[in-house]
Design a protein around this motif. Structure first.
Motif, mmCIF file in Angstrom:
data_model
loop_
_atom_site.group_PDB
_atom_site.id
_atom_site.type_symbol
_atom_site.label_atom_id
_atom_site.label_comp_id
_atom_site.label_asym_id
_atom_site.label_seq_id
_atom_site.Cartn_x
_atom_site.Cartn_y
_atom_site.Cartn_z
ATOM 1 N N TYR A 16 0.814 -1.218 0.000
ATOM 2 C CA TYR A 16 0.000 0.000 0.000
ATOM 3 C C TYR A 16 0.851 1.273 0.000
ATOM 4 O O TYR A 16 0.335 2.364 -0.163
ATOM 5 C CB TYR A 16 -0.943 0.009 1.222
ATOM 6 C CG TYR A 16 -0.220 -0.248 2.528
ATOM 7 C CD1 TYR A 16 0.384 0.780 3.225
ATOM 8 C CD2 TYR A 16 -0.113 -1.533 3.037
ATOM 9 C CE1 TYR A 16 1.070 0.525 4.399
ATOM 10 C CE2 TYR A 16 0.563 -1.792 4.208
ATOM 11 C CZ TYR A 16 1.156 -0.760 4.889
ATOM 12 O OH TYR A 16 1.845 -1.004 6.049
ATOM 13 N N LEU A 117 -7.104 7.060 -1.460
ATOM 14 C CA LEU A 117 -7.068 6.386 -0.153
ATOM 15 C C LEU A 117 -8.230 5.393 -0.029
ATOM 16 O O LEU A 117 -8.049 4.281 0.450
ATOM 17 C CB LEU A 117 -7.107 7.423 0.978
ATOM 18 C CG LEU A 117 -7.088 6.853 2.387
ATOM 19 C CD1 LEU A 117 -5.839 6.037 2.657
ATOM 20 C CD2 LEU A 117 -7.202 7.976 3.431
ATOM 21 N N ARG A 118 -9.425 5.830 -0.494
ATOM 22 C CA ARG A 118 -10.589 4.924 -0.433
ATOM 23 C C ARG A 118 -10.328 3.647 -1.233
ATOM 24 O O ARG A 118 -10.672 2.549 -0.804
ATOM 25 C CB ARG A 118 -11.828 5.610 -1.013
ATOM 26 C CG ARG A 118 -12.300 6.804 -0.253
ATOM 27 C CD ARG A 118 -13.280 6.449 0.857
ATOM 28 N NE ARG A 118 -13.561 7.634 1.647
ATOM 29 C CZ ARG A 118 -12.939 7.924 2.777
ATOM 30 N NH1 ARG A 118 -12.004 7.126 3.261
ATOM 31 N NH2 ARG A 118 -13.239 9.029 3.439
ATOM 32 N N GLN A 121 -7.866 1.448 0.594
ATOM 33 C CA GLN A 121 -8.504 0.801 1.752
ATOM 34 C C GLN A 121 -9.427 -0.342 1.302
ATOM 35 O O GLN A 121 -9.446 -1.408 1.919
ATOM 36 C CB GLN A 121 -9.287 1.836 2.566
ATOM 37 C CG GLN A 121 -8.360 2.742 3.377
ATOM 38 C CD GLN A 121 -9.065 3.930 3.991
ATOM 39 O OE1 GLN A 121 -10.068 4.408 3.474
ATOM 40 N NE2 GLN A 121 -8.517 4.440 5.085
ATOM 41 N N LYS A 125 -8.829 -4.243 2.152
ATOM 42 C CA LYS A 125 -9.904 -4.963 2.836
ATOM 43 C C LYS A 125 -10.182 -6.295 2.129
ATOM 44 O O LYS A 125 -10.563 -7.275 2.758
ATOM 45 C CB LYS A 125 -11.167 -4.089 2.792
ATOM 46 C CG LYS A 125 -12.110 -4.310 3.952
ATOM 47 C CD LYS A 125 -13.141 -3.220 3.911
ATOM 48 C CE LYS A 125 -14.403 -3.599 4.616
ATOM 49 N NZ LYS A 125 -15.432 -2.583 4.469
ATOM 50 N N TYR A 184 -0.090 -1.222 8.858
ATOM 51 C CA TYR A 184 -1.093 -0.792 7.879
ATOM 52 C C TYR A 184 -2.155 0.090 8.551
ATOM 53 O O TYR A 184 -2.543 1.128 7.998
ATOM 54 C CB TYR A 184 -1.762 -1.992 7.197
ATOM 55 C CG TYR A 184 -2.943 -1.538 6.376
ATOM 56 C CD1 TYR A 184 -2.747 -0.753 5.245
ATOM 57 C CD2 TYR A 184 -4.249 -1.807 6.776
ATOM 58 C CE1 TYR A 184 -3.813 -0.267 4.513
ATOM 59 C CE2 TYR A 184 -5.323 -1.329 6.045
ATOM 60 C CZ TYR A 184 -5.100 -0.562 4.918
ATOM 61 O OH TYR A 184 -6.154 -0.063 4.206
ATOM 62 N N TRP A 187 -0.732 3.459 9.072
ATOM 63 C CA TRP A 187 -0.632 4.157 7.779
ATOM 64 C C TRP A 187 -2.007 4.676 7.367
ATOM 65 O O TRP A 187 -2.149 5.815 6.911
ATOM 66 C CB TRP A 187 -0.089 3.188 6.723
ATOM 67 C CG TRP A 187 -0.013 3.799 5.359
ATOM 68 C CD1 TRP A 187 1.027 4.502 4.830
ATOM 69 C CD2 TRP A 187 -1.032 3.793 4.356
ATOM 70 N NE1 TRP A 187 0.728 4.929 3.573
ATOM 71 C CE2 TRP A 187 -0.538 4.508 3.250
ATOM 72 C CE3 TRP A 187 -2.314 3.248 4.287
ATOM 73 C CZ2 TRP A 187 -1.271 4.705 2.087
ATOM 74 C CZ3 TRP A 187 -3.053 3.443 3.125
ATOM 75 C CH2 TRP A 187 -2.537 4.164 2.035
ATOM 76 N N SER A 188 -3.023 3.836 7.536
ATOM 77 C CA SER A 188 -4.373 4.190 7.120
ATOM 78 C C SER A 188 -4.889 5.395 7.924
ATOM 79 O O SER A 188 -5.434 6.349 7.357
ATOM 80 C CB SER A 188 -5.277 2.970 7.317
ATOM 81 O OG SER A 188 -6.534 3.202 6.775
ATOM 82 N N SER A 191 -2.911 8.512 7.039
ATOM 83 C CA SER A 191 -3.269 8.975 5.697
ATOM 84 C C SER A 191 -4.631 9.662 5.710
ATOM 85 O O SER A 191 -4.834 10.656 5.006
ATOM 86 C CB SER A 191 -3.272 7.804 4.713
ATOM 87 O OG SER A 191 -1.970 7.313 4.570
ATOM 88 N N GLU A 192 -5.563 9.149 6.521
ATOM 89 C CA GLU A 192 -6.883 9.792 6.677
ATOM 90 C C GLU A 192 -6.691 11.226 7.149
ATOM 91 O O GLU A 192 -7.297 12.162 6.613
ATOM 92 C CB GLU A 192 -7.723 9.043 7.725
ATOM 93 C CG GLU A 192 -8.241 7.697 7.310
ATOM 94 C CD GLU A 192 -9.587 7.765 6.610
ATOM 95 O OE1 GLU A 192 -10.078 8.876 6.411
ATOM 96 O OE2 GLU A 192 -10.104 6.690 6.241
ATOM 97 N N CYS A 201 -1.371 10.835 0.889
ATOM 98 C CA CYS A 201 -1.256 9.768 1.898
ATOM 99 C C CYS A 201 0.191 9.721 2.387
ATOM 100 O O CYS A 201 1.112 10.083 1.649
ATOM 101 C CB CYS A 201 -1.611 8.409 1.281
ATOM 102 S SG CYS A 201 -3.298 8.302 0.689
#
Lengths: 434, 106
Positions: A16, A117-118, A121, A125, A184, A187-188, A191-192, A201
């Motif tokens: 990612y 980013l979406r 993600q 997922k 991860y 990071w997520s 990045s949000e 990100c």
């Protein structure tokens, strides 16, 4: 001289972390190597090309799948959009699609960090989370099994290289799954926070060295098999694992390239390596017992001999076997049988204080439960003073004299087929308190 | 705290939805957005693809036709309301700016 057109390099970036991947690919292109294939096992293939500044961008198609033998309609649709903007597909790996463009002023592949980013993600997922959770669940289950084995049989487990190795391997796999998920998740979240502020990100480039060290450790742990099993068996098993991991991916890649789809083929790609692995594990090389390595039969290697105890010449009949040696504990078995008399004793060296009490308790339980017949008397505690030990247990059973002597880091379980007299006990006490 | 999906539309989201007031295939959206904004806003192919997928999932657009690999889309009622809400939000922002900054003579 044959020209080397390909160069293989391990990719140490997270799937990612598009910043890290892009800069790595652009750096390679400047050195004259263009990405040719991205693989799940980490060895990426580059082909020789004219050194050039090439822009690489990565986008994620959550509808794409690594299991599909032919590119999905979504992938092809994306390719068409990209081609219209001058982007050429370089490689793909599951949902990750890698494009390159030589035009410096081309419209970027991604122009909206929120949408990017979406899509990352959604892709993570689909593959990353489930894969890591499955690994986490399997390893947690294995760890519980291994720990329960350790608690039930601490001496056998801690002196068995195979058990210690598997405990380490399972723990490492569990930690690596947790670390990957945490990295991860961090990071997520970061990045949000970044995209809300209109920033891209975040990058994980700074973790690259940590990842490389982590990968090297994983390789070293896998190679650690040679510590447990014979080199040939270990090499065969590692080979079978590599064939399983690399073979399936290479086969599906070949089918993708040939635009073929064959269920029988993919079954072969899975079944053949699995059969190979089964054959390796079932092979005689693997059933070699490392826990009963014969050491020697010379009397000088014995801690105490029949001759020392009885004073009578005892000739040969010695046998010494390493029942298991690990950094945590060792167990050595000594036996001598000569001229109608027999002694045998096991010496356990407890090298770690962590499980010392559990090991001692386990040996005492084993000593107390072992009986020659139903009418055998129970062992009793004896005075440890003479032995200079912490605890001593004794049992005269059916003509056999059994002693369990517990020192701080050593436990000796001794059996003679006659009842020892005071002088012989004194010799034993002196010999075992070495 | 994770950002709620489509709570506020980004510039690309806004213009893509606006383009889809008329039926249009994905490929044409990139050039249309650039043309309608005089080159100020560009939509990358990766962004376009992913946004179309996300809009479909959210029910903002629906697929109308498939010709080969070309899919055409059009705005739904829900998409139209989302676009109007965003327009009102931008208007409110703009009005606030005029009022506050105007008072201070900036």
């Amino acid at each position: 001289m044959a020209q080397h057109n390909y160069y293989y390099k391990f990719c140490s970036h997270a799937i990612y972390d598009y910043h890290g991947l892009q800069s790595e690919l652009e750096g390679m292109a400047e050195k004259g190597w263009r990405l040719d294939r991205a693989t799940g096992y980490g060895l990426w293939r580059y082909r020789a090309a004219e050194p050039k500044r090439v822009r690489y961008e990565i986008t994620y198609v959550s509808a794409a799948s690594s299991e599909q033998l032919v590119p999905t309609e979504d992938e092809l649709e994306m390719e068409e959009y990209c081609a219209a903007a001058g982007w050429e597909k370089a490689a793909s790996l599951a949902q990750m699609q890698i494009y390159c463009n030589e035009a410096p002023d081309a419209v970027p592949l991604e122009t909206d960090e929120v949408a990017r980013l979406r899509s990352i993600q959604a892709s993570m997922k689909k593959n990353y989370w489930p894969n890591h959770f499955i690994l986490l669940g399997l390893m947690a289950f294995q760890l519980v099994l291994r720990l329960s084995l350790l608690l039930r049989n601490p001496v056998e487990t801690l002196t068995s290289r195979a058990d210690v190795y598997l405990l380490g391997l399972v723990s490492w796999a569990l930690v690596s799954a947790v670390v990957n998920l945490v990295l991860y998740a961090l990071w997520s979240v970061r990045s949000e926070q970044a995209v809300v502020l209109g920033l891209p990100c975040v990058s994980q480039r700074s973790y690259r060295w940590a990842r490389r060290i982590f990968m090297a450790c994983s390789g070293a742990i896998l190679l650690g098999m040679v510590w447990v099993w014979p080199a040939l068996a270990s090499a065969l098993l590692i080979g079978a694992i590599l064939v399983l991991v690399i073979g399936i991916e290479e086969y599906t890649a070949w089918q993708k390239k040939a635009k073929k789809s064959s269920t029988a083929g993919i079954l072969m790609a899975v079944v053949v390596p699995l059969l190979l692995m089964g054959m390796v594990i079932a092979s005689p090389a693997f059933h070699f017992q490392p826990n009963s390595n014969y050491i020697a039969d010379e009397p000088e290697n014995m801690i105490v001999t029949l001759e020392e105890l009885t004073g009578a010449p005892s000739g040969s009949g010695h046998e010494i076997a390493d029942m298991g040696t690990t950094p945590f504990a060792s167990s050595t078995f000594y036996h001598q049988d000569w001229s109608g008399k027999m002694i045998s004793y096991s010496v356990y060296e407890l090298k770690t204080p962590l499980f010392r009490d559990a090991c001692v308790e386990s040996v005492i339980t084993g000593f107390r439960e072992w009986k020659y017949n139903l009418n055998s008397p129970d062992p009793v505690e004896a005075d440890p003073g003479r032995w200079n030990a912490e605890q001593v247990w004794h049992c005269e059973d059916d003509g056999y004299d059994r002693w369990l002597i517990i020192y701080e880091t050593r436990v000796v379980s001794f059996t003679a087929d006659w009842v020892l007299v005071e002088d012989q006990l004194a010799i034993l006490a002196e010999a075992f308190a070495f | 705290m994770p950002r709620e999906k489509f709570q506020a539309l980004t510039e690309q989201m806004f213009y893509i939805l606006m383009c889809l007031r008329n039926e249009m295939c994905g490929m044409d959206i990139m050039s249309r957005v650039e043309a309608e904004t005089n080159g100020r806003v560009k939509v990358g192919p990766g962004t376009l693809y992913n946004l179309l997928e996300q809009f479909l999932e959210a029910g903002f657009i629906r697929q109308t036709r498939v010709e080969g690999r070309r899919r055409s889309y059009i705005l739904t009622e829900k998409g139209l309301w989302t676009l109007r809400d965003e327009y009102r939000r931008i208007q409110a922002q703009s009005a606030d700016y005029r009022r506050i900054m105007g008072e201070e003579g900036l």
